[in-house]
Design an enzyme around this catalytic site. Structure first.
Site, PDB file in Angstrom:
ATOM      1  N   ARG A 232      44.416  42.294  50.643  1.00 44.32           N
ATOM      2  CA  ARG A 232      43.252  43.006  50.125  1.00 44.32           C
ATOM      3  C   ARG A 232      42.388  43.482  51.283  1.00 44.32           C
ATOM      4  NH1 ARG A 232      41.457  38.146  46.368  1.00 44.32           N
ATOM      5  NH2 ARG A 232      43.117  37.091  47.519  1.00 44.32           N
TER       6      ARG A 232
ATOM      7  N   HIS B 199      35.897  31.460  45.741  1.00 43.71           N
ATOM      8  CA  HIS B 199      36.069  30.364  46.696  1.00 43.71           C
ATOM      9  C   HIS B 199      34.879  29.410  46.676  1.00 43.71           C
ATOM     10  CE1 HIS B 199      38.725  33.329  49.154  1.00 43.71           C
ATOM     11  NE2 HIS B 199      39.491  32.575  48.374  1.00 43.71           N
TER      12      HIS B 199
ATOM     13  N   GLU C  67      39.850  21.428  48.251  1.00 45.13           N
ATOM     14  CA  GLU C  67      39.456  21.884  46.927  1.00 45.13           C
ATOM     15  C   GLU C  67      39.910  20.917  45.840  1.00 45.13           C
ATOM     16  OE1 GLU C  67      39.585  26.648  47.050  1.00 45.13           O
ATOM     17  OE2 GLU C  67      41.250  25.693  48.099  1.00 45.13           O
TER      18      GLU C  67
ATOM     19  N   ARG D  88      41.870  24.491  38.563  1.00 43.01           N
ATOM     20  CA  ARG D  88      41.128  25.499  39.312  1.00 43.01           C
ATOM     21  C   ARG D  88      41.283  26.838  38.597  1.00 43.01           C
ATOM     22  NH1 ARG D  88      42.736  29.174  44.251  1.00 43.01           N
ATOM     23  NH2 ARG D  88      40.699  30.026  44.751  1.00 43.01           N
TER      24      ARG D  88
ATOM     25  N   ASN E  51      46.627  23.685  40.254  1.00 45.37           N
ATOM     26  CA  ASN E  51      46.278  25.029  40.720  1.00 45.37           C
ATOM     27  C   ASN E  51      47.480  25.911  40.416  1.00 45.37           C
ATOM     28  OD1 ASN E  51      45.523  27.367  42.036  1.00 45.37           O
ATOM     29  ND2 ASN E  51      44.985  26.369  43.954  1.00 45.37           N
TER      30      ASN E  51
END
Length: 377
Positions: free
Chosen positions: A221, A160, A364, A71, A9
Site C-alpha cells: 500500500r 494497529h 498484540e 483481532r 488472528n
C-alpha cells in the site's frame, strides 16, 4: 488452573493462534496455519480442526479456556471497545468489510468458525480501531461535506491500535515512568505501517484514516496519495473501481515500486546499489521522517520515538536512515547501540538525546488476551 485465552488472528489465507495466560503473560501454545483455501486446508473450519489437534497435543481443551479473543481490524463508529460477539456484532463486523475489505471478512470467518468449534466459550472481538475512537475532532475529521461525512460515518479511524497501545505502555515501563507522563511517537512498521502521536497514553493523531490505506508507505500500500490521481485513473487510465482497489491494496507501496515483497530483500538490493530499490527506500524513509516531524509538532516535542513490529524492530539501518538529520529536533541515534543484536526492549539513542529512541517488541496477542480478561472480569 490458569485462565487461558485463545487468541486468533484470522487472515484470508492464514490463521495465527496463541494460548495466552493473561496473568503471567506467557503463551503455552502458539502456531500458524497457512495456505487456507488450498488442497490441504480447504477453509477456516479445516484450519481450526488442525489447530484444535495441536491444542489437544499440548493438553489444552475448551475446558481450559475462559474465552477466545479475535483481532478485528475495523470496528467502525460503534464497536469501540472489546465486545462479546453475538449475531448482531458479527453482522456488523461483516458489514464493516466496506472499510477493511482485506481484513474484516477473514476475521468474521474466523469468529464464525470458532463459535462452531467452541460453542460454550465466549467469543470476544478486540478492534484495532478502538484505541483511536477518542481522537480529537481536529485529527479525526476530514474536511469534506459535513452532512455527507456524518451519513457515511466518514472519519479517521486509524489501525494497529492494539499494538500502539501495548507498545506505548511497554515503552513507559522501559523508561521507568508512568505512561500518563510521556509524549511518544510510536512507529508500527511491518507489512502494514502506521504512526501515532500519543500524549499521556492517549492518541492525539495517527496516520491511517477511514481505511488502512492512508499514511506511511507499506509493503503493498502506498499510503498518502493525491485523490486526483484516482480521478485521473478512472477517467483516463482505463481503471474501474475494482481496478483502483486492486492497485491501492496490492500493487502499490514497496511491491509497486520494486516488485519486492520482503523488506529484507529491499535492503539487500539497496546495499548492492540497485537504483530502483534505492529510490523506493528513499521514499519510504522520507515519508517516515515527515510523519515523525509532524507528530513532534503536534505534541510540541516528545519524550520518545518508538520503533516496533517486524521492520521497526529488526532493521537497524532503517532506524538510522529514517531519523538522520533530526539532531536539531533532539533525536540522536547511537550507532553502536542501534546495531547491537537484541530482541529485547531497549534504548538506541545516545544518553544525551533529549528525545529517547526506543525499540520495543510488540505483543498484540498478549494485549488482546489482557483486554479480553479485563472485559470478562
Amino acid at each position: 488452573m490458569p485462565a487461558f485465552v485463545l487468541v486468533l488472528n484470522a487472515g484470508s489465507s492464514t490463521l495465527k493462534y496463541q494460548v495466552v495466560d493473561p496473568a503471567s503473560g506467557t503463551a503455552s501454545v502458539r502456531g500458524a496455519i497457512e495456505r487456507i483455501g488450498g488442497p490441504d486446508v480447504r477453509d477456516h473450519a479445516a484450519a481450526l480442526d488442525t489447530m484444535q489437534g495441536d491444542l489437544a497435543d499440548h493438553g489444552i481443551t475448551a475446558a481450559h479456556l475462559v474465552a477466545v479473543g479475535h483481532r478485528v481490524v475495523h470496528g467502525g463508529p460503534r464497536l469501540v471497545a472489546p465486545t462479546v460477539v453475538d449475531d448482531d456484532v458479527l453482522a456488523e463486523i461483516e458489514d464493516l468489510a466496506r472499510l477493511a475489505p482485506l481484513h474484516n471478512p477473514p476475521a468474521a470467518a474466523g469468529i464464525r468458525t470458532a463459535r462452531d468449534h467452541f460453542p460454550d466459550v465466549p467469543q470476544v472481538a478486540v478492534f484495532d480501531t478502538a484505541y483511536f475512537a477518542g481522537l480529537p475532532a481536529a485529527a479525526a475529521t476530514y474536511a469534506v461535506d459535513r452532512e455527507l461525512a456524518a451519513r457515511e460515518s466518514i472519519r479517521r479511524y486509524g489501525a494497529h491500535g492494539i499494538s500502539h497501545q501495548y507498545v506505548a505502555g511497554a515503552a513507559a515501563d522501559l523508561l521507568g515512568r508512568p505512561v500518563t507522563e510521556l509524549d511518544q511517537v510510536v512507529l508500527h512498521l511491518g507489512n502494514g505501517a502506521s504512526a501515532a502521536a500519543i500524549r499521556g497514553g492517549r492518541p492525539v493523531d495517527t496516520s491511517m484514516g477511514l481505511t488502512p490505506l492512508e499514511g506511511l508507505v507499506m509493503g503493498t500500500r502506498g499510503g498518502d496519495l493525491d485523490p486526483g490521481v484516482l480521478l485521473h485513473l478512472l477517467r483516463h487510465g482505463g481503471l474501474d473501481v475494482d481496478g483502483l482497489e486492486d492497485l491501492l491494496h496490492h500493487r502499490s507501496g514497496i511491491v509497486g515500486l520494486t516488485g519486492l515483497a520482503d523488506f529484507r530483500d529491499l535492503i539487500s538490493a539497496v546495499e548492492t546499489g540497485d537504483p530502483t530499490a534505492r529510490t523506493a527506500y528513499g521514499i519510504y524513509c522520507h515519508r517516515l521522517r515527515k510523519y515523525v516531524g509532524a507528530y513532534l509538532a503536534v505534541l510540541g516535542g516528545a519524550d520518545a520515538v518508538v520503533f516496533t513490529a517486524g521492520v521497526g524492530e529488526h532493521s537497524a539501518r532503517l532506524r538510522t536512515d529514517a531519523l538522520s538529520g533530526l539532531d536539531r529536533l533532539g533525536i540522536v541515534v547511537d550507532d553502536e547501540r542501534n546495531r547491537a543484536p537484541s530482541t529485547a526492549a531497549r534504548v538506541v539513542s545516545i544518553d544525551a538525546s533529549p528525545t529517547a529512541v526506543l525499540v520495543v517488541p510488540t505483543n498484540e496477542e498478549l494485549a488482546i488476551a489482557r483486554q479480553v480478561a479485563a472485559l470478562l472480569t
